[in-house]
Design an enzyme around this catalytic site. Structure first.
Site, mmCIF file in Angstrom:
data_model
loop_
_atom_site.group_PDB
_atom_site.id
_atom_site.type_symbol
_atom_site.label_atom_id
_atom_site.label_comp_id
_atom_site.label_asym_id
_atom_site.label_seq_id
_atom_site.Cartn_x
_atom_site.Cartn_y
_atom_site.Cartn_z
ATOM 1 N N ASN A 13 1.011 -1.069 -0.116
ATOM 2 C CA ASN A 13 -0.105 -0.234 0.086
ATOM 3 C C ASN A 13 1.058 1.319 -0.015
ATOM 4 O O ASN A 13 1.395 1.590 1.053
ATOM 5 C CB ASN A 13 -0.723 -0.287 1.297
ATOM 6 C CG ASN A 13 -1.957 1.249 1.368
ATOM 7 O OD1 ASN A 13 -1.778 2.177 0.335
ATOM 8 N ND2 ASN A 13 -2.826 1.011 1.979
ATOM 9 N N ARG A 98 -2.764 -1.934 -3.512
ATOM 10 C CA ARG A 98 -3.484 -1.319 -3.351
ATOM 11 C C ARG A 98 -3.680 -0.066 -4.254
ATOM 12 O O ARG A 98 -2.646 0.669 -4.240
ATOM 13 C CB ARG A 98 -3.714 -0.556 -1.992
ATOM 14 C CG ARG A 98 -4.913 0.082 -1.706
ATOM 15 C CD ARG A 98 -4.939 1.299 -0.618
ATOM 16 N NE ARG A 98 -6.030 2.027 -0.372
ATOM 17 C CZ ARG A 98 -6.136 2.990 0.323
ATOM 18 N NH1 ARG A 98 -4.915 3.737 0.683
ATOM 19 N NH2 ARG A 98 -7.196 3.788 0.368
ATOM 20 N N HIS A 187 -12.622 3.238 -0.374
ATOM 21 C CA HIS A 187 -12.567 2.033 1.027
ATOM 22 C C HIS A 187 -13.046 0.763 0.299
ATOM 23 O O HIS A 187 -13.607 0.006 1.500
ATOM 24 C CB HIS A 187 -13.201 2.643 2.084
ATOM 25 C CG HIS A 187 -12.603 3.786 2.930
ATOM 26 N ND1 HIS A 187 -13.223 4.926 3.162
ATOM 27 C CD2 HIS A 187 -11.188 4.243 2.779
ATOM 28 C CE1 HIS A 187 -12.424 5.814 3.924
ATOM 29 N NE2 HIS A 187 -11.049 5.254 3.432
ATOM 30 N N ARG A 248 -11.354 16.344 6.389
ATOM 31 C CA ARG A 248 -12.033 16.513 4.988
ATOM 32 C C ARG A 248 -13.480 16.916 5.598
ATOM 33 O O ARG A 248 -13.965 16.343 6.442
ATOM 34 C CB ARG A 248 -11.868 15.457 4.179
ATOM 35 C CG ARG A 248 -10.731 15.097 3.403
ATOM 36 C CD ARG A 248 -10.665 13.799 2.792
ATOM 37 N NE ARG A 248 -9.560 12.883 2.816
ATOM 38 C CZ ARG A 248 -9.673 11.571 2.794
ATOM 39 N NH1 ARG A 248 -10.641 10.909 2.285
ATOM 40 N NH2 ARG A 248 -8.576 10.877 2.952
ATOM 41 N N GLU A 391 -8.249 -4.939 5.268
ATOM 42 C CA GLU A 391 -7.921 -4.678 3.823
ATOM 43 C C GLU A 391 -6.793 -5.504 3.206
ATOM 44 O O GLU A 391 -7.075 -5.935 2.048
ATOM 45 C CB GLU A 391 -7.821 -3.102 3.801
ATOM 46 C CG GLU A 391 -8.942 -2.318 3.857
ATOM 47 C CD GLU A 391 -8.739 -0.853 4.050
ATOM 48 O OE1 GLU A 391 -9.085 -0.108 3.050
ATOM 49 O OE2 GLU A 391 -8.222 -0.208 5.086
#
Length: 405
Positions: A13, A98, A187, A248, A391
Site C-alpha cells: 500500500n 492497493r 474504501h 476533510r 484490507e
C-alpha cells in the site's frame, strides 16, 4: 518443503510518503511479516518491521534518510530477506497493490501490464493524492521482481455495482461523460471484507443480508450493501464527499467554493487544501483524534462538543438515508480505527433510532476486542455490530484468487 504451488502474497500500500506492507500465506491467511516505511524523502525516514512467522520475532526499527519509494521497497526487501522471506522466494505467488482509483474500467482485481499502468495514470486527475504513489509502488516492485505477477486491487471496484441512478451526478451528461465525472466511491476493499464478515457474524450468506457499513477512520465512508453488492456509498468522484472526516469536510454546498473564490479571494489550490486538509474535525475544533476530542468534551470544551455533534449528525443522516435505500436492513456495522474503538461514537450514532429497530447495549458496546461482535441486545430488530476491517487480507485474497484462476 516448498509447496508445489506458491502460496505467499506480498501486499503493498504505497502512499505519497509511506509504504505499508504485509506478507501473507494464503494456505491459511497467516501473516508472516508486517511493516511500514514512513516519511519517505525526509531525513527522519523510519522503517518498522515485525516478523511474525513461527510464533513471531522481535520488531525492528531503522531511522535515517530514505530518498524515494524505490529505496523504500529495497529496504523492505532486505528486511524480509533477513527473516528468510525474501522477494526471491519460490513461495511468493504474487504482489498485490492497493490502487485507490480504478475509474469505470476496473471493477475487479487486475493483473498489471503496460495498458493497465497507462489507465491508472490517466486517472491521476481524479485521484491526484493517491494514484501517483500507487504507480510508483507498482513500478518499483516490477523492477525488483519483473517475472512475478503484479495485481492491482482497486478501492473503487466494490462500488462499481452501484446502479446508474446512484452513480450519476445531476449535471449535464455530455460534460460529465467527457470528464469522467460520476460517483466512484472508495474504501472498497474494506467495505467488501466487512460486509462479508458481517453476514458470517449473522450466520448467513452475503447474498441473504442487507447491511450498512460505516468505515470510520481519519477518512470515513458509508455504504449500503444489498445481498453482497454495493448499491450506494458516501464518497464520490473523490474521497472528499460524504461523512465528516478527520481533515476533510465531507458534503458541502458546491457554491461554497465559488463564494470563497469570489469573496475571500482564495485560489483553487487554497480551497482544495481547505476542504481536504483543514476541514472536518480538525477544522471544527483543531483536533482530528477522536480520543482527544472525547477528552476535551469530558473537560467541558464546547468546540470539541460541537465538532462531535456535527460528526454524529452526518452519520445519522447517512444511516437513515441508506436504510431508506435498502428498504430492509439486517445490520449496521462499524469498522476502521474510530468505528472499532470509539464506543461513544457508536452509542451516539445509534441513539434515537429505536423506531428503526436499532439499539446499542451499553455493556456490549463498552467491550474492547479485536474480534467481530454484536453490540445490540438480543431483542433488537436490526443487529448493530463491530467488525475489524482487514484490507490487506482482502487484497491478498483477491490477488491470490486471480493468479490461481
Amino acid at each position: 518443503m516448498t509447496p508445489a504451488t506458491p502460496t505467499r502474497v506480498l501486499v503493498l500500500n504505497s502512499g505519497s510518503s509511506s509504504v505499508k506492507y504485509q506478507l501473507l500465506d494464503m494456505q491459511d491467511g497467516a501473516r508472516l511479516a508486517v511493516g511500514l516505511v514512513e516519511r519517505i524523502g525526509e531525513e527522519t525516514s523510519r522503517l518498522a518491521h515485525t516478523p511474525l512467522q513461527g510464533g513471531g520475532g522481535e520488531p525492528r526499527e531503522k531511522s535515517g534518510p530514505i530518498p524515494d519509494h524505490a529505496a523504500a521497497l529495497k529496504a523492505v526487501a532486505e528486511e524480509l530477506a533477513a527473516d528468510g522471506l525474501g522477494l526471491d522466494s519460490p513461495e511468493l505467488a504474487a504482489i498485490g497493490h492497493r490502487v485507490v482509483h480504478g475509474g469505470l474500467r476496473f471493477s475487479a482485481p487486475t493483473v498489471i501490464d503496460d495498458e493497465v499502468l497507462a489507465e491508472i495514470e490517466r486517472l491521476v486527475p481524479v485521484a491526484p493524492l493517491h494514484n501517483p504513489a500507487n504507480l510508483i509502488g507498482i513500478r518499483t516492485a516490477q523492477a525488483l521482481r519483473p517475472d512475478l505477477p503484479q495485481v492491482a486491487v482497486f478501492d473503487t471496484a466494490f462500488h462499481s455495482t452501484m446502479p446508474e441512478y446512484a452513480a450519476r451526478y445531476a449535471i449535464d451528461v455530455e460534460t460529465a461523460d467527457a470528464h469522467r465525472i460520476r460517483r466512484y466511491g472508495f474504501h472498497g476493499t474494506s467495505h467488501a471484507y466487512v460486509s462479508r464478515k458481517a453476514a458470517e457474524l449473522l450466520g448467513k450468506a452475503p447474498e441473504e443480508v442487507n447491511v450498512i457499513v460505516l468505515h470510520l477512520g481519519n477518512g470515513a465512508s458509508a455504504s449500503a450493501v444489498a445481498g453482497g453488492r454495493c448499491v450506494d456509498t458516501s464518497m464520490g468522484l473523490t474521497p472528499l464527499e460524504g461523512l465528516v472526516m478527520g481533515t476533510r469536510s465531507g458534503d458541502v454546498d458546491p457554491a461554497v467554493t465559488f463564494h470563497l473564490e469570489r469573496v475571500a479571494g482564495m485560489s483553487t489550490d487554497e480551497i482544495d487544501t481547505l476542504l481536504n486538509k483543514k476541514s472536518g474535525l480538525v477544522g471544527l475544533c483543531g483536533d482530528n483524534d477522536m480520543r482527544e476530542i472525547q477528552r476535551r468534551i469530558d473537560e467541558g470544551d464546547e468546540r470539541a462538543r460541537l465538532a462531535f455533534e456535527v460528526y454524529i449528525h452526518r452519520l445519522k443522516k447517512y444511516i437513515g438515508a441508506y436504510y431508506a435505500v435498502l428498504g430492509r436492513v439486517d445490520a449496521v456495522v462499524f469498522t476502521a480505527g474510530v468505528g472499532e474503538n470509539a464506543a461513544p461514537v457508536r452509542e451516539a450514532a445509534i441513539a434515537g433510532l429505536e423506531e428503526l429497530g436499532l439499539v446499542v447495549d451499553a455493556a456490549l458496546n463498552a467491550v474492547r476486542s479485536g474480534e467481530p461482535r454484536l453490540i445490540s441486545p438480543n431483542y433488537a430488530r436490526v443487529a448493530v455490530a463491530v467488525v475489524p476491517t482487514d484490507e490487506e487480507l482482502e487484497i491478498a485474497r483477491q490477488t491470490y484468487a486471480l493468479v490461481n484462476a
